[in-house]
Scaffold this motif. Structure first.
Motif, PDB file in Angstrom:
ATOM      1  N   VAL A 184       0.858  -1.187   0.000  1.00  0.00           N
ATOM      2  CA  VAL A 184       0.000   0.000   0.000  1.00  0.00           C
ATOM      3  C   VAL A 184       0.893   1.236   0.000  1.00  0.00           C
ATOM      4  O   VAL A 184       1.756   1.384   0.881  1.00  0.00           O
ATOM      5  N   VAL A 185       0.687   2.104  -0.977  1.00  0.00           N
ATOM      6  CA  VAL A 185       1.406   3.382  -1.044  1.00  0.00           C
ATOM      7  C   VAL A 185       0.376   4.496  -1.045  1.00  0.00           C
ATOM      8  O   VAL A 185      -0.545   4.490  -1.877  1.00  0.00           O
ATOM      9  N   ALA A 186       0.486   5.430  -0.112  1.00  0.00           N
ATOM     10  CA  ALA A 186      -0.433   6.567  -0.027  1.00  0.00           C
ATOM     11  C   ALA A 186       0.321   7.843  -0.366  1.00  0.00           C
ATOM     12  O   ALA A 186       1.476   8.016   0.038  1.00  0.00           O
ATOM     13  N   VAL A 187      -0.344   8.736  -1.098  1.00  0.00           N
ATOM     14  CA  VAL A 187       0.244  10.030  -1.443  1.00  0.00           C
ATOM     15  C   VAL A 187      -0.748  11.130  -1.083  1.00  0.00           C
ATOM     16  O   VAL A 187      -1.880  11.125  -1.574  1.00  0.00           O
TER      17      VAL A 187
ATOM     18  N   ARG B  96       4.148   2.908   2.650  1.00  0.00           N
ATOM     19  CA  ARG B  96       4.892   4.131   2.327  1.00  0.00           C
ATOM     20  C   ARG B  96       3.889   5.272   2.245  1.00  0.00           C
ATOM     21  O   ARG B  96       2.923   5.200   1.487  1.00  0.00           O
ATOM     22  N   VAL B  97       4.137   6.316   3.019  1.00  0.00           N
ATOM     23  CA  VAL B  97       3.286   7.503   2.996  1.00  0.00           C
ATOM     24  C   VAL B  97       4.109   8.643   2.427  1.00  0.00           C
ATOM     25  O   VAL B  97       5.125   9.044   3.017  1.00  0.00           O
ATOM     26  N   LEU B  98       3.700   9.143   1.283  1.00  0.00           N
ATOM     27  CA  LEU B  98       4.384  10.243   0.605  1.00  0.00           C
ATOM     28  C   LEU B  98       3.482  11.465   0.604  1.00  0.00           C
ATOM     29  O   LEU B  98       2.279  11.361   0.803  1.00  0.00           O
TER      30      LEU B  98
ATOM     31  N   ALA C  24       1.886  26.294  14.212  1.00  0.00           N
ATOM     32  CA  ALA C  24       1.952  25.490  15.442  1.00  0.00           C
ATOM     33  C   ALA C  24       1.694  24.020  15.160  1.00  0.00           C
ATOM     34  O   ALA C  24       2.310  23.135  15.787  1.00  0.00           O
ATOM     35  N   LEU C  25       0.813  23.750  14.219  1.00  0.00           N
ATOM     36  CA  LEU C  25       0.476  22.360  13.886  1.00  0.00           C
ATOM     37  C   LEU C  25       1.537  21.683  13.024  1.00  0.00           C
ATOM     38  O   LEU C  25       1.515  20.460  12.878  1.00  0.00           O
ATOM     39  N   ARG C  26       2.424  22.472  12.443  1.00  0.00           N
ATOM     40  CA  ARG C  26       3.504  21.955  11.595  1.00  0.00           C
ATOM     41  C   ARG C  26       2.929  21.080  10.476  1.00  0.00           C
ATOM     42  O   ARG C  26       3.230  19.897  10.346  1.00  0.00           O
ATOM     43  N   VAL C  27       2.098  21.692   9.650  1.00  0.00           N
ATOM     44  CA  VAL C  27       1.354  20.960   8.620  1.00  0.00           C
ATOM     45  C   VAL C  27       2.129  20.780   7.323  1.00  0.00           C
ATOM     46  O   VAL C  27       1.686  20.034   6.447  1.00  0.00           O
ATOM     47  N   ASP C  28       3.275  21.446   7.163  1.00  0.00           N
ATOM     48  CA  ASP C  28       3.993  21.462   5.896  1.00  0.00           C
ATOM     49  C   ASP C  28       4.830  20.201   5.710  1.00  0.00           C
ATOM     50  O   ASP C  28       5.133  19.463   6.652  1.00  0.00           O
ATOM     51  N   ALA C  29       5.228  19.945   4.468  1.00  0.00           N
ATOM     52  CA  ALA C  29       5.926  18.715   4.108  1.00  0.00           C
ATOM     53  C   ALA C  29       7.261  18.575   4.834  1.00  0.00           C
ATOM     54  O   ALA C  29       7.624  17.487   5.302  1.00  0.00           O
ATOM     55  N   ARG C  30       8.014  19.672   4.950  1.00  0.00           N
ATOM     56  CA  ARG C  30       9.331  19.592   5.609  1.00  0.00           C
ATOM     57  C   ARG C  30       9.185  19.170   7.064  1.00  0.00           C
ATOM     58  O   ARG C  30       9.905  18.291   7.553  1.00  0.00           O
ATOM     59  N   SER C  31       8.223  19.759   7.751  1.00  0.00           N
ATOM     60  CA  SER C  31       8.007  19.425   9.159  1.00  0.00           C
ATOM     61  C   SER C  31       7.551  17.981   9.327  1.00  0.00           C
ATOM     62  O   SER C  31       8.010  17.260  10.221  1.00  0.00           O
ATOM     63  N   LEU C  32       6.649  17.544   8.458  1.00  0.00           N
ATOM     64  CA  LEU C  32       6.110  16.191   8.568  1.00  0.00           C
ATOM     65  C   LEU C  32       7.152  15.133   8.227  1.00  0.00           C
ATOM     66  O   LEU C  32       7.154  14.043   8.805  1.00  0.00           O
ATOM     67  N   LEU C  33       8.063  15.458   7.312  1.00  0.00           N
ATOM     68  CA  LEU C  33       9.157  14.538   7.009  1.00  0.00           C
ATOM     69  C   LEU C  33      10.098  14.443   8.206  1.00  0.00           C
ATOM     70  O   LEU C  33      10.560  13.345   8.571  1.00  0.00           O
ATOM     71  N   ALA C  34      10.365  15.577   8.856  1.00  0.00           N
ATOM     72  CA  ALA C  34      11.220  15.575  10.042  1.00  0.00           C
ATOM     73  C   ALA C  34      10.593  14.788  11.193  1.00  0.00           C
ATOM     74  O   ALA C  34      11.292  14.123  11.971  1.00  0.00           O
ATOM     75  N   LEU C  35       9.267  14.837  11.298  1.00  0.00           N
ATOM     76  CA  LEU C  35       8.561  14.101  12.353  1.00  0.00           C
ATOM     77  C   LEU C  35       8.450  12.609  12.048  1.00  0.00           C
ATOM     78  O   LEU C  35       8.033  11.825  12.917  1.00  0.00           O
ATOM     79  N   GLY C  36       8.766  12.221  10.830  1.00  0.00           N
ATOM     80  CA  GLY C  36       8.637  10.820  10.441  1.00  0.00           C
ATOM     81  C   GLY C  36       7.221  10.412  10.085  1.00  0.00           C
ATOM     82  O   GLY C  36       6.941   9.219   9.904  1.00  0.00           O
ATOM     83  N   ILE C  37       6.312  11.364   9.975  1.00  0.00           N
ATOM     84  CA  ILE C  37       4.924  11.061   9.612  1.00  0.00           C
ATOM     85  C   ILE C  37       4.850  10.604   8.165  1.00  0.00           C
ATOM     86  O   ILE C  37       4.095   9.695   7.822  1.00  0.00           O
ATOM     87  N   VAL C  38       5.634  11.260   7.303  1.00  0.00           N
ATOM     88  CA  VAL C  38       5.714  10.839   5.906  1.00  0.00           C
ATOM     89  C   VAL C  38       7.111  10.295   5.639  1.00  0.00           C
ATOM     90  O   VAL C  38       8.082  10.662   6.305  1.00  0.00           O
ATOM     91  N   ASP C  39       7.185   9.407   4.664  1.00  0.00           N
ATOM     92  CA  ASP C  39       8.461   8.769   4.328  1.00  0.00           C
ATOM     93  C   ASP C  39       9.233   9.515   3.259  1.00  0.00           C
ATOM     94  O   ASP C  39      10.433   9.275   3.085  1.00  0.00           O
ATOM     95  N   GLY C  40       8.552  10.367   2.528  1.00  0.00           N
ATOM     96  CA  GLY C  40       9.220  11.098   1.473  1.00  0.00           C
ATOM     97  C   GLY C  40       8.328  12.172   0.905  1.00  0.00           C
ATOM     98  O   GLY C  40       7.105  12.152   1.089  1.00  0.00           O
ATOM     99  N   VAL C  41       8.960  13.117   0.211  1.00  0.00           N
ATOM    100  CA  VAL C  41       8.238  14.247  -0.381  1.00  0.00           C
ATOM    101  C   VAL C  41       8.510  14.258  -1.882  1.00  0.00           C
ATOM    102  O   VAL C  41       9.654  14.125  -2.325  1.00  0.00           O
ATOM    103  N   VAL C  42       7.447  14.405  -2.657  1.00  0.00           N
ATOM    104  CA  VAL C  42       7.530  14.412  -4.114  1.00  0.00           C
ATOM    105  C   VAL C  42       7.669  15.857  -4.594  1.00  0.00           C
ATOM    106  O   VAL C  42       6.857  16.718  -4.241  1.00  0.00           O
ATOM    107  N   ARG C  43       8.692  16.131  -5.375  1.00  0.00           N
ATOM    108  CA  ARG C  43       8.899  17.488  -5.895  1.00  0.00           C
ATOM    109  C   ARG C  43       7.721  17.906  -6.782  1.00  0.00           C
ATOM    110  O   ARG C  43       7.087  17.080  -7.433  1.00  0.00           O
ATOM    111  N   GLU C  44       7.474  19.203  -6.839  1.00  0.00           N
ATOM    112  CA  GLU C  44       6.459  19.760  -7.735  1.00  0.00           C
ATOM    113  C   GLU C  44       7.118  20.717  -8.714  1.00  0.00           C
ATOM    114  O   GLU C  44       8.106  21.377  -8.382  1.00  0.00           O
ATOM    115  N   PRO C  45       6.578  20.800  -9.938  1.00  0.00           N
ATOM    116  CA  PRO C  45       7.183  21.686 -10.942  1.00  0.00           C
ATOM    117  C   PRO C  45       6.869  23.156 -10.671  1.00  0.00           C
ATOM    118  O   PRO C  45       5.814  23.488 -10.128  1.00  0.00           O
TER     119      PRO C  45
END
Length: 570
Positions: free
Chosen positions: A430-433, A451-453, A485-506
């Motif tokens: 199962v892969v979630a994005v 894997r949670v992206l 305060a909630l740290r909702v952005d991709a960088r914060s969530l990657l640091a927290l280990g909530i997501v395993d990776g971040v997909v670049r956007e154009p």
């Protein structure tokens, strides 16, 4: 029914719906579909096999036929006389023909019913033939297709007829246990004991336009409880809206639609060469590789209407996609899309929330907020993925689960909780994005994954920034502070280990170039699946559960029955 107005090859007929005059040869060439109103006229079982199976591929099965009359039944005529006349009229031993064959090259076992034979009623011979077809499909590990046309159980066989519902249902259950695809094609009419057994127990239910399906027929309902029925009641279109059938397919498109479904579900190669893309940085796994950003800006970026939706990504990433509809209980939720397709030749199940690009799209899709029917549809399709051994990819872009009165009445909390439990033990990768907004439990219900992206401009949070600001700051205008305060952005969530990776956007975001965004997501999915597909079921499930077990643990967990870990902990 059509009525013949003259004899011979140039017979004229009257359409059973619009009463238009139809030239017989043209009507036959058009698969017995009225060219004026689209009404699908009845076909015999033999005509069904000819229409659906590849030329010269059909081989009739020799199913057992009995002449028994278990009740010695007589109404105005003995039952044995009625059987004899039906056989003489149709040339069939009973109301079903079973055959092996192929559909677009895919092997299949077919049981096709014929309404001409005592109204397609379910008697012992029909139940036995359908059960034997199931047993052959089981033994040969071949998908089963049932084509239904029936008024219900055969009254002349009484309780013996009723037992056929149990017998055939049991046979379908064995195909489920063996992981063999089952499909029903509903033709008009399908009622009673057939509808309440094997017709509606298959993995995928396809219906012809206008076909009627139900337990009790309209006349029975009106006469017994005096209810006024809504327009189009029990038709395929009504049932699609109410979550019972997966799709409505015109007769002339049935073979190609079924062939596509069978091919993907069987993981049959599509004949196209597929190479791994040139080495790219598909997923960013180090937070240092992402710039620091204002979380509120990320919230606003994630909500842009131009961002690719689930259906956009499906159109750009998948081949041979077949969308499945409905929770088989009461509704089809338009805020959630699910189906089967191919990603680089690999058969996958795809499930995702769907918003839209315009105000009309958003309203039609419930603003991407799934109802309980949506989550139950997702669960149904995930169970199908588990049965067939297909990996699951989910796309998440929702402000959250729909919070309305009707959703609460139908068990929104239960639907979400059941999805979490199901995904925890799903025996396939199962892969979630998170492609846009990942809102609360409504998002998590699709993101319990190996894997949670998340996309670079996406956000993922326990509550919306505005909701948090209203509750804790007592001021919705404090949403930017709440987002930070909630740290909702991709960088914060990657640091927290909530997501395993971040997909670049154009460019400035995925909405600026859908094709480039899809290419980046393709590489991320291909990379994730390449690492997961070789793993066995136990490894997958154990690792997935361990991934989510760690959140909030604080310290290492020692299991009572693990002496090695106990010793290390000392």
């Amino acid at each position: 029914m059509t009525a013949t107005l003259s004899a011979g090859p140039a017979a004229w007929l009257v359409c059973g719906r619009c009463s238009a005059m139809l030239y017989g040869k043209r009507y036959a060439r058009g698969a017995r579909v009225c060219p004026e109103c689209g009404w699908h006229g009845p076909l015999t079982a033999a005509e069904r096999l000819e229409q659906l199976l590849d030329p010269e591929s059909a081989r009739l099965l020799d199913t057992a036929v009995s002449d028994s009359d278990p009740l010695g039944f007589t109404d105005s005529r003995p039952y044995t006389d009625r059987l004899r006349d039906a056989r003489a009229k149709t040339g069939m031993p009973d109301a079903v023909l079973c055959a092996r064959g192929r559909i677009e090259g895919n092997p299949v076992v077919v049981a096709a019913m014929d309404f001409r034979f005592l109204g397609g009623s379910l008697g012992a011979n029909v139940g036995e033939a359908v059960t034997q077809a199931c047993e052959i499909a089981l033994r040969e590990r071949t998908p089963l297709l049932v084509v239904t046309a029936s008024g219900g159980a055969r009254m002349q066989e009484g309780i013996v007829s009723l037992m056929q519902m149990a017998k055939t249902s049991q046979a379908l259950g064995q195909l489920d246990e063996a992981g063999i695809l089952t499909v029903t094609l509903i033709s008009d009419p399908t009622f009673g004991g057939v509808a309440a057994s094997y017709a509606t127990l298959t993995d995928v239910i396809v219906a012809e336009p206008g076909a009627r399906l139900g337990f009790a027929g309209p006349r029975v309902i009106e006469q017994t409880i005096r209810q006024t029925l809504p327009p189009g009641f029990q038709t395929a279109e009504f049932l699609l809206e109410h979550g019972v059938v997966d799709m409505i397919v015109p007769r002339v498109e049935l073979r190609s639609a079924l062939g596509r479904l069978l091919s993907v579900a069987n993981r049959r190669p599509d004949g196209e060469p597929h190479e791994r893309p040139a080495e790219r940085v598909a997923v960013i796994r180090d937070p240092a590789g992402l710039p620091e950003r204002d979380p509120w800006e990320c919230v606003q970026a994630a909500r842009r209407l131009g961002r690719p939706t689930t259906l956009d990504y499906i159109g750009l990433l998948l081949a041979d996609f077949t969308e499945l509809h409905g929770d088989r209980a009461y509704a089809d939720c338009p805020a959630l899309v699910a189906g089967l397709g191919r990603l680089d030749g690999t058969s996958v199940v795809v499930i995702g929330t769907q918003k839209g690009h315009t105000a009309r799209d958003l309203a039609a899709r419930n603003y991407g907020m799934p109802t309980p029917a949506g989550y139950r549809k997702a669960a149904r399709v995930m169970r199908l993925a588990g049965k067939l051994g297909l990996p699951v990819v989910t796309f998440v872009d929702t402000a959250g689960a729909y919070p309305g009165i009707e959703a609460e009445e139908h068990g929104q909390s239960v639907a979400i909780a059941e999805n979490l439990k199901l995904m925890a033990g799903l025996p396939v990768p199962v892969v979630a994005v998170v492609t846009g907004e990942g809102g609360s439990g409504g998002a998590l219900a699709l993101a319990f994954a190996d894997r949670v992206l998340m996309c670079a401009n996406a956000v993922y949070s326990v509550i919306s920034a505005e909701g948090c600001a209203s509750i804790l700051w007592k001021d919705p205008a404090a949403a930017p502070q709440a987002a930070a305060a909630l740290r909702v952005d991709a960088r914060s969530l990657l640091a927290l280990g909530i997501v395993d990776g971040v997909v670049r956007e154009p460019g400035d975001g995925a909405e600026t170039d859908h094709l480039a965004a899809a290419r980046a997501l393709h590489d991320a999915l291909a990379d994730s699946l390449a690492g997961l597909l070789p793993l066995d079921q136990m490894t997958l499930v154990t690792a997935r559960r361990a991934r989510f077990r760690q959140f909030g643990a604080g310290t290492s967990v020692v299991l009572d029955d693990d002496p090695v870990e106990k010793e290390n902990a000392r």
